[in-house]
Every structure is written in structure tokens, then in C-alpha cells.
Design a protein around this motif. Structure first.
Motif, PDB file in Angstrom:
ATOM      1  N   GLN A   1      69.517  24.929  11.764  1.00  0.00           N
ATOM      2  CA  GLN A   1      68.308  26.059  11.577  1.00  0.00           C
ATOM      3  C   GLN A   1      68.785  27.231  10.781  1.00  0.00           C
ATOM      4  O   GLN A   1      68.167  27.807  10.318  1.00  0.00           O
ATOM      5  CB  GLN A   1      67.434  26.155  12.431  1.00  0.00           C
ATOM      6  CG  GLN A   1      66.560  25.215  13.405  1.00  0.00           C
ATOM      7  CD  GLN A   1      67.585  24.655  14.384  1.00  0.00           C
ATOM      8  OE1 GLN A   1      68.518  24.823  14.466  1.00  0.00           O
ATOM      9  NE2 GLN A   1      66.660  23.702  15.200  1.00  0.00           N
ATOM     10  N   HIS A   2      70.037  27.597  11.336  1.00  0.00           N
ATOM     11  CA  HIS A   2      70.468  28.763  10.572  1.00  0.00           C
ATOM     12  C   HIS A   2      71.058  28.292   9.126  1.00  0.00           C
ATOM     13  O   HIS A   2      71.068  29.001   7.938  1.00  0.00           O
ATOM     14  CB  HIS A   2      71.800  29.254  11.319  1.00  0.00           C
ATOM     15  CG  HIS A   2      72.473  30.482  10.649  1.00  0.00           C
ATOM     16  ND1 HIS A   2      71.933  31.742  11.023  1.00  0.00           N
ATOM     17  CD2 HIS A   2      73.552  30.801   9.981  1.00  0.00           C
ATOM     18  CE1 HIS A   2      72.469  32.704  10.296  1.00  0.00           C
ATOM     19  NE2 HIS A   2      73.264  32.099   9.775  1.00  0.00           N
ATOM     20  N   ARG A   3      71.732  27.177   8.885  1.00  0.00           N
ATOM     21  CA  ARG A   3      72.306  26.310   7.706  1.00  0.00           C
ATOM     22  C   ARG A   3      71.102  26.353   6.830  1.00  0.00           C
ATOM     23  O   ARG A   3      71.418  26.715   5.520  1.00  0.00           O
ATOM     24  CB  ARG A   3      73.025  25.196   7.876  1.00  0.00           C
ATOM     25  CG  ARG A   3      74.305  25.291   8.580  1.00  0.00           C
ATOM     26  CD  ARG A   3      74.925  24.321   9.213  1.00  0.00           C
ATOM     27  NE  ARG A   3      74.863  22.855   8.697  1.00  0.00           N
ATOM     28  CZ  ARG A   3      75.451  21.734   9.264  1.00  0.00           C
ATOM     29  NH1 ARG A   3      75.953  22.091  10.493  1.00  0.00           N
ATOM     30  NH2 ARG A   3      74.958  20.657   8.745  1.00  0.00           N
ATOM     31  N   ALA A   4      69.926  26.055   7.466  1.00  0.00           N
ATOM     32  CA  ALA A   4      68.815  26.047   6.291  1.00  0.00           C
ATOM     33  C   ALA A   4      68.557  27.229   5.411  1.00  0.00           C
ATOM     34  O   ALA A   4      67.945  27.254   4.408  1.00  0.00           O
ATOM     35  CB  ALA A   4      67.397  25.684   7.255  1.00  0.00           C
ATOM     36  N   GLY A   5      69.045  28.262   5.927  1.00  0.00           N
ATOM     37  CA  GLY A   5      68.812  29.724   5.398  1.00  0.00           C
ATOM     38  C   GLY A   5      69.799  30.254   4.512  1.00  0.00           C
ATOM     39  O   GLY A   5      69.765  31.190   3.690  1.00  0.00           O
ATOM     40  N   MET A   6      70.993  29.583   4.664  1.00  0.00           N
ATOM     41  CA  MET A   6      72.302  30.056   3.901  1.00  0.00           C
ATOM     42  C   MET A   6      73.117  29.139   3.256  1.00  0.00           C
ATOM     43  O   MET A   6      74.069  29.399   2.651  1.00  0.00           O
ATOM     44  CB  MET A   6      73.015  30.823   4.798  1.00  0.00           C
ATOM     45  CG  MET A   6      73.296  30.445   6.316  1.00  0.00           C
ATOM     46  SD  MET A   6      74.581  28.952   6.232  1.00  0.00           S
ATOM     47  CE  MET A   6      76.313  29.577   5.763  1.00  0.00           C
ATOM     48  N   GLN A   7      72.742  27.713   3.487  1.00  0.00           N
ATOM     49  CA  GLN A   7      73.700  26.665   2.841  1.00  0.00           C
ATOM     50  C   GLN A   7      73.790  26.853   1.458  1.00  0.00           C
ATOM     51  O   GLN A   7      74.932  26.276   1.019  1.00  0.00           O
ATOM     52  CB  GLN A   7      73.150  25.398   3.533  1.00  0.00           C
ATOM     53  CG  GLN A   7      74.151  24.071   3.096  1.00  0.00           C
ATOM     54  CD  GLN A   7      73.826  23.189   4.380  1.00  0.00           C
ATOM     55  OE1 GLN A   7      73.045  23.513   5.320  1.00  0.00           O
ATOM     56  NE2 GLN A   7      74.442  21.851   4.039  1.00  0.00           N
TER      57      GLN A   7
END
Ligand SMILES: Cc1cc2nc3c(=O)[nH]c(=O)nc-3n(C[C@H](O)[C@H](O)[C@H](O)COP(=O)(O)OP(=O)(O)OC[C@H]3O[C@@H](n4cnc5c(N)ncnc54)[C@H](O)[C@@H]3O)c2cc1C
Ligand SMILES: Cc1cc2nc3c(=O)[nH]c(=O)nc-3n(C[C@H](O)[C@H](O)[C@H](O)COP(=O)(O)OP(=O)(O)OC[C@H]3O[C@@H](n4cnc5c(N)ncnc54)[C@H](O)[C@@H]3O)c2cc1C
Lengths: 261, 320
Positions: free
Chosen positions: B270-276
Motif C-alpha cells: 500500500q505504500h508502494r502504490a503511492g511511490m513506485q
């Protein structure tokens, strides 16, 4: 009079699983476990709290989805909702947001409602627009993306934290609300809740029941078309160093080399 | 040449960067006609003209601030009817998406949200989206009605392309629904003096490893040395260490900067969804097995309380 609350919940592939598209470029539902979209648990929670405050309230959870979507309804019922409506029809495969919202709006009208509560976004499509579309279709106020919500004397109030400001909102019922993950932890179903859920009614509806033609929904009826879906190439492996006292300096050198400093 | 309607996101006349990026994309499809609403609407014209708007339709009725979303839908629909555009483009803010979606229902069009690129195609605009926390890239089209597409920040470069930018008053008659949801109070977010998170070229984020609100000072010091925005993981936000408006991820902001530096963040999906989709990714984490290291261009396995201050000092020294 009883406050009739309809909570829209979506059945989605587990975000921590390895999610894929199938050959027809729809979501692969076979390889990854499905569950109640975590962000819709917040909607169920707020419905339960609003119902607690009301003299008399009835919560219906509603989903549009395949057979297995019953699992999402069961979870919401075990949290404490009173009954469920499941719209299921083979012709729904591949429906886009316009079709999904049409089906949801008809099902909500058929069920009867004073308040519709949705999540802020699904964890698979993540569009975050369905609640606004429902308000447009139902012709009632949109009170969306609330981090705080309350209902009193036929009025819904809430706080919406936007990009540049935080706003206090107010509208008369009937209305469509959506709540964010800041609205308050969702409860876990209790053992008693899980047992009780098994006896709660789940009504099944198909497109005929809602007077919707097959051409209005599904992959063929969609107003959008996905032409290509490609797995993103894995990022090329980077340099990883262990800090032996110079880690910060080494990192600064990397940033300088990439012209960030 | 066909005209393309561009919805303007601005604060009291100051145009926000994603709208200028949208003008770059709009010019690939036709001649941009901008729609600016609310207080200061006409003040947007100079910036919009400089970036390619041939016309700027404005209306500064009080309704836009006093009621939620619907007055803006009424106005965008009025502009749509007046211009008969080939496409309608809207910045992908939470509000922008809602406005676009309601317009699409009214004009019987399909909608695509959160495009990260846009090209002209034989059968209308082709939108690139990223799906499943950016593990997939899709290309889609709208097959019914006038394409309505919302576009994420940082999807295109801002380009100067001077055009007339003639200001015209937009006539709007508000629908009954317009006054349905009243805004009874508004508290503007306090400015930190740092760049806007979604617009910043560099984002420096801290997570649970930062271990306390007061420790975010070392994240802020690094951010300031690089002229960066500050981000936080949900764990740090939920702990009350940093405001939710700075959260990066699925339920926070989605960022796509040139450089993303994650300190004390494990790299949950869910963090990666915003910065990947950040161009260069750097991480500092004491656990060599942390999933964030799968994404990085450069990673330091170590204690952030040692590495981050040393990095800040070295950056400041190199800047002279
Ligand atoms: C990766 C991906 C990208 C997509 N992009 C597009 C696109 O650009 N345009 C388009 O038209 N369609 C798109 N779709 C299809 C779209 O996601 C579905 O039609 C979906 O049902 C509605 O959109 P959402 O899930 O994004 O809803 P959101 O607007 O994110 O959902 C908000 C809330 O609406 C409720 N809700 C949503 N779906 C249901 C449901 N089936 N049953 C009950 N309640 C529900 C829930 O309360 C949810 O929290 C996409 C799908 C995927 C998987
Ligand atoms: C529906 C849903 C939506 C969500 N949305 C978001 C979202 O928008 N954004 C988001 O971030 N999360 C989101 N999450 C939560 C997400 O799943 C993770 O729980 C969260 O990202 C973890 O934050 P973290 O990496 O800071 O903490 P942790 O996972 O606990 O990681 C902390 C890391 O810090 C490291 N560390 C500790 N001390 C030090 C030190 N001294 N030096 C260096 N490293 C150290 C550890 O090794 C560890 O890797 C969501 C979850 C759900 C279910």
C-alpha cells in the motif's frame, strides 16, 4: 421511522497477493484470494455507529460481483449489518464504472434508502468516483470523503480533508456518503457476530430484477476499453551498501552523481 | 483544429502545476480551452495563456466555494455545451475526479481516471494507467461519448507554448442539485514553506523507524537540504508523528518525483502504490531484507539516525 442505511461493499482480489489481468484484460479472480475491500470495512463501521446513535435503523450491505462476493457480504454481516443484497449476473463480467454505478443505483432504489455509505475507493480499481456518480444518478446530495461523520435529525454532517483545506459539510437526507480510512478503526467480527451472520438474509438479484438490459453492462456494454495490459518490468537491481560509518557520505556521492545535489 | 477542455485547479488565481502539465497533454489532442472557476478565476489567464490555452472561460460565482462539487459540475457542463470539445481533461485530485465523473454521467461518456500519459490515437485519446500498485501498465480508450479523462500530477513536463488565452465569461445556470451539500466552514491547510508533496521533484519520507514525532526533524532537515517535500508512511501518520496530508500511499498521496528517499519504511504494497513510479528511489533501512530494497536504485542498510544526519551534512557541504 427507521433509518434505512445501504452500505456498498466491493469484493476485491487481496492486494498483498500477486494480482494479474486475464486474457480478456479483466481482473484475474482465480489466482488470488478475494476479500471485502479493506477500505469498505470503514464504511460498514460508520454505518454501525450511525445506527447505534439512531432510535431505529436497519443496515443493508450491497455488492455487485461474482458468486464469491458473498464472502464480502458475510464479513459485513458478521460485523453487525442486518441484511444483504447481492447483484449477480453472468452478463456483468467486465462492467466498467458507468455500468457498475447504474446497477448499484437501481439496486439501492429497489432496496429503499435514507443514507448510502460507501468506501473512499476500492483497493483494485481505485478510481474513487463511484460514490459521486451514485449521488448524481440518485439525484441526492453527495457528502464524500469524510474523515468524520454524524447523522442527526435528518441531516448528515462531516469533515472532508481536501488538498488545500479541511471543510465541514452538511446535507439533508437522503444522501450518499463516503468515508476515508481516517474515520475510525473498523471492528473485528466477534464469534457471536460470525454465528449470527449465518442466519441473516442475503437477497440475490439479477439484471432482470433491476430492469437492466444485458447490453447496458459487461465488457460489451462498457464505455471504456482496455487495449493493452503489460506487467511493469522489474526495476533493475540497484546498489545496496551496508553502513560502515560512511553510508550517508556514500549516498550523498550517489545523489551528486545523479545531479540531485 | 478540435478544441480540448481543460479544467483548471487553482488557489485564488494561482494555477497549480498539474494543470500546466495537463495543458502540455491537451496540446497533443487539440487546442486547449481552459475553464477556471471561483475566486480569482480571471487571474489564472496569464499563466494558462503562456502554456497554450487559446481561451480561458471564467466564472467566479460564490456557489463554487459555498457548496460541494456540484456547482463546478454545472459549470463544466456549461463549458462543454458551449465548446463541444473533442475531450475533457481534469487534474486527478480527489475533487477533480468527482467533478469529471459526474460530468461523464451527464453527457453520457465513459471516464478514465488517473491516467499517467495521454496520446492522440486513431480512435480518440489513448490513456496510460498504472494498475495494481503500479505492477501493471495499461492502455485504454473511451468508446462512448466525448472522452473524459483525469490525469495524475507529474505525468508530463510543463512547457511554455504562448497562445492567446482570451478571457471569456462563462454563463452558468446552477441546477437544483447545486446547493445540496453546504460547506459550513473551511480551514485552509497551513503552508509549511516546503514544496507541495504531489508536485515536488524530490520527496523525503519517514516511516515507523523514525520512532517519534520529534525525530521527524531529521527527515525535515534532509528534505530542506534538498529542497524536497516531506512524506510519511501510514504507520508514522497513525502514530500521530506526522499529518495525514503528508501520507504517501494508497490512502494518502500518490507521488511520482524524480527522487524518492524512504527512511525507516519497510515498503508495504500500500505504500508502494503511492511511490513506485518515482524515477529514482533510495532507501535507508536497518533491515537488509526489507521489501523496499527490491525497488531501490541505491540502498543503505543501516541505522537512519546515523545515516540521515550524515547525508544531510554532506549534502549541505557539497552545496557549499
Ligand atoms: C486497475 C483497474 C482500473 C480501472 N479503470 C477504470 C476506468 O478508468 N474507467 C472505468 O470506467 N472503469 C475502470 N475500472 C473498472 C471499475 O473499477 C469497476 O467498474 C468498479 O466496479 C468501479 O470502480 P472502482 O472499483 O474503482 O470504484 P471506486 O470509485 O474506487 O469505489 C468507491 C466505493 O464504491 C463502492 N463500490 C465500488 N464497486 C462496487 C461494487 N462492485 N459493489 C458494491 N460497491 C462498490 C465501494 O463502497 C467502494 O469503496 C478499472 C478496474 C481496474 C481493476
Ligand atoms: C487498506 C490499506 C491502506 C493502506 N494505505 C497505506 C498508505 O496510504 N500508505 C502507507 O504507507 N501505508 C498504508 N497502509 C499500511 C501498510 O500496509 C503498512 O502497514 C505501512 O506502510 C507500514 O509503514 P512503515 O513501513 O513505516 O512501518 P513498518 O512496516 O513497521 O516498517 C518500519 C521499517 O523501519 C525500519 N527501521 C526501524 N528502525 C530503524 C532505524 N533506526 N533505522 C533504519 N530503519 C529502521 C524497519 O526495519 C522496518 O523495515 C495501508 C494498509 C491497508 C490495509
Amino acid at each position: 421511522m427507521s433509518l434505512r442505511i445501504v452500505v456498498c461493499v466491493k469484493y476485491v482480489p487481496d492486494a498483498t497477493g500477486d494480482r494479474h489481468f486475464t486474457d480478456d484484460l479483466t481482473v484475474d479472480r482465480d489466482d488470488v484470494d478475494g476479500l471485502l475491500s479493506e477500505l469498505d470495512e470503514y464504511a460498514v463501521e460508520q454505518a454501525l455507529q450511525i445506527a447505534d446513535e439512531a432510535d431505529d435503523a436497519e443496515i443493508t450491505v450491497l455488492t455487485v460481483g461474482p458468486e464469491d462476493a458473498k464472502d464480502a457480504l458475510r464479513k459485513a454481516l458478521s460485523m453487525g449489518a442486518d441484511k444483504a443484497v447481492h447483484v449477480e449476473d453472468d452478463d456483468l463480467h467486465g462492467t466498467d464504472v458507468m455500468g457498475t454505478s447504474l446497477v448499484l443505483a437501481k439496486a439501492i432504489e429497489k432496496t429503499g434508502y435514507d443514507l448510502v455509505i460507501a468506501g473512499m475507493a476500492s483497493t483494485d480499481g481505485t478510481m474513487g468516483v463511484l460514490p459521486a456518480i451514485l449521488a448524481e444518478r440518485l439525484g441526492v446530495p453527495q457528502v464524500t470523503l469524510l474523515s468524520e461523520v454524524s447523522v442527526e435529525d435528518g441531516t448528515v454532517k462531516g469533515r472532508r480533508d481536501g488538498d488545500t483545506a479541511s471543510e465541514q459539510l452538511e446535507a439533508s437526507l437522503p444522501a450518499v456518503v463516503s468515508v476515508t480510512d481516517q474515520s475510525g478503526e473498523a471492528r473485528y467480527p466477534s464469534f457471536k457476530g460470525i454465528m449470527a451472520a449465518k442466519k441473516k438474509p442475503v437477497e440475490s438479484l439479477d439484471l432482470d430484477d433491476l430492469d437492466i438490459e444485458a447490453e447496458e453492462v459487461g465488457l460489451e456494454g462498457a464505455w471504456t476499453k482496455v487495449d493493452e495490459a503489460a506487467e511493469r518490468p522489474a526495476r533493475t537491481a540497484g546498489t545496496i551498501v551496508k553502513d560502515e560509518g560512511e553510508g550517508g557520505k556514500q549516498l550523498a556521492a550517489f545523489l551528486a552523481e545523479r545531479k540531485f545535489v | 483544429m478540435a478544441e480540448v477542455l481543460v479544467y483548471v485547479d487553482h488557489v485564488d488565481g494561482a494555477v497549480r502545476k498539474p494543470t500546466l502539465e495537463l495543458l502540455t497533454l491537451a496540446r497533443r489532442l487539440g487546442e486547449p480551452v481552459a475553464v477556471a472557476l471561483g475566486n480569482g478565476a480571471a487571474d489564472t489567464a496569464a499563466a494558462l495563456a503562456e502554456h497554450g490555452a487559446v481561451k480561458v472561460l471564467t466564472n467566479d460565482a460564490a456557489e463554487f466555494a459555498d457548496y460541494l462539487v456540484v456547482p463546478k459540475v454545472d459549470a463544466l457542463q456549461a463549458a462543454y455545451e458551449a465548446v463541444q470539445p473533442a475531450a475533457v481533461l481534469v487534474p486527478s485530485s480527489a475533487e477533480g475526479k468527482e467533478i469529471a465523473a459526474r460530468l461523464a454521467v451527464r453527457i453520457k461518456s465513459g471516464i478514465i481516471t488517473d491516467a499517467v500519459d495521454l496520446e492522440a490515437g486513431a480512435e480518440g485519446p489513448v490513456a496510460t494507467q498504472s494498475a495494481f500498485a503500479a505492477s501493471y501498465t495499461t492502455k485504454s480508450r473511451i468508446t462512448q461519448g466525448t472522452p473524459v479523462i483525469t490525469v495524475k500530477p507529474n505525468s508530463a513536463a510543463v512547457e511554455a507554448a504562448p497562445a492567446a488565452g482570451a478571457v471569456e465569461a462563462l454563463a452558468v445556470s446552477f441546477s437544483d442539485a447545486a446547493t445540496g451539500t453546504k460547506v459550513t466552514a473551511r480551514t485552509p491547510r497551513e503552508s509549511t514553506g516546503r514544496p507541495e508533496l504531489t508536485e515536488a521533484a524530490i520527496v523525503v519520507s519517514g516511516g515507523r523507524g523514525v520512532n517519534g514525532a520529534e525525530n521527524f526533524a531529521i527527515i525535515e532537515a534532509l528534505a530542506d537540504s534538498l529542497g524536497a517535500a516531506v512524506g510519511a508512511s501510514r504507520a508514522a501518520v497513525d502514530a500521530g508523528w506526522y499529518p495525514h496530508s503528508n501520507q504517501v500511499g494508497q490512502t494518502g498521496k500518490s507521488v511520482s518525483p524524480q527522487l524518492y528517499i524512504a527512511s525507516g519504511i519497510s515498503g508495504a504494497i500500500q505504500h508502494r502504490a503511492g511511490m513506485q513510479t518515482s524515477k529514482t528511489i533510495v532507501a535507508i533501512n536497518k533491515d537488509a531484507e526489507a521489501p523496499i530494497f527490491d525497488l531501490v536504485d541505491y540502498g543503505v542498510v543501516g541505522d537512519l539516525f546515523e545515516v540521515v544526519p550524515q547525508l544531510t551534512e554532506e549534502v549541505n557541504t557539497r552545496k557549499g
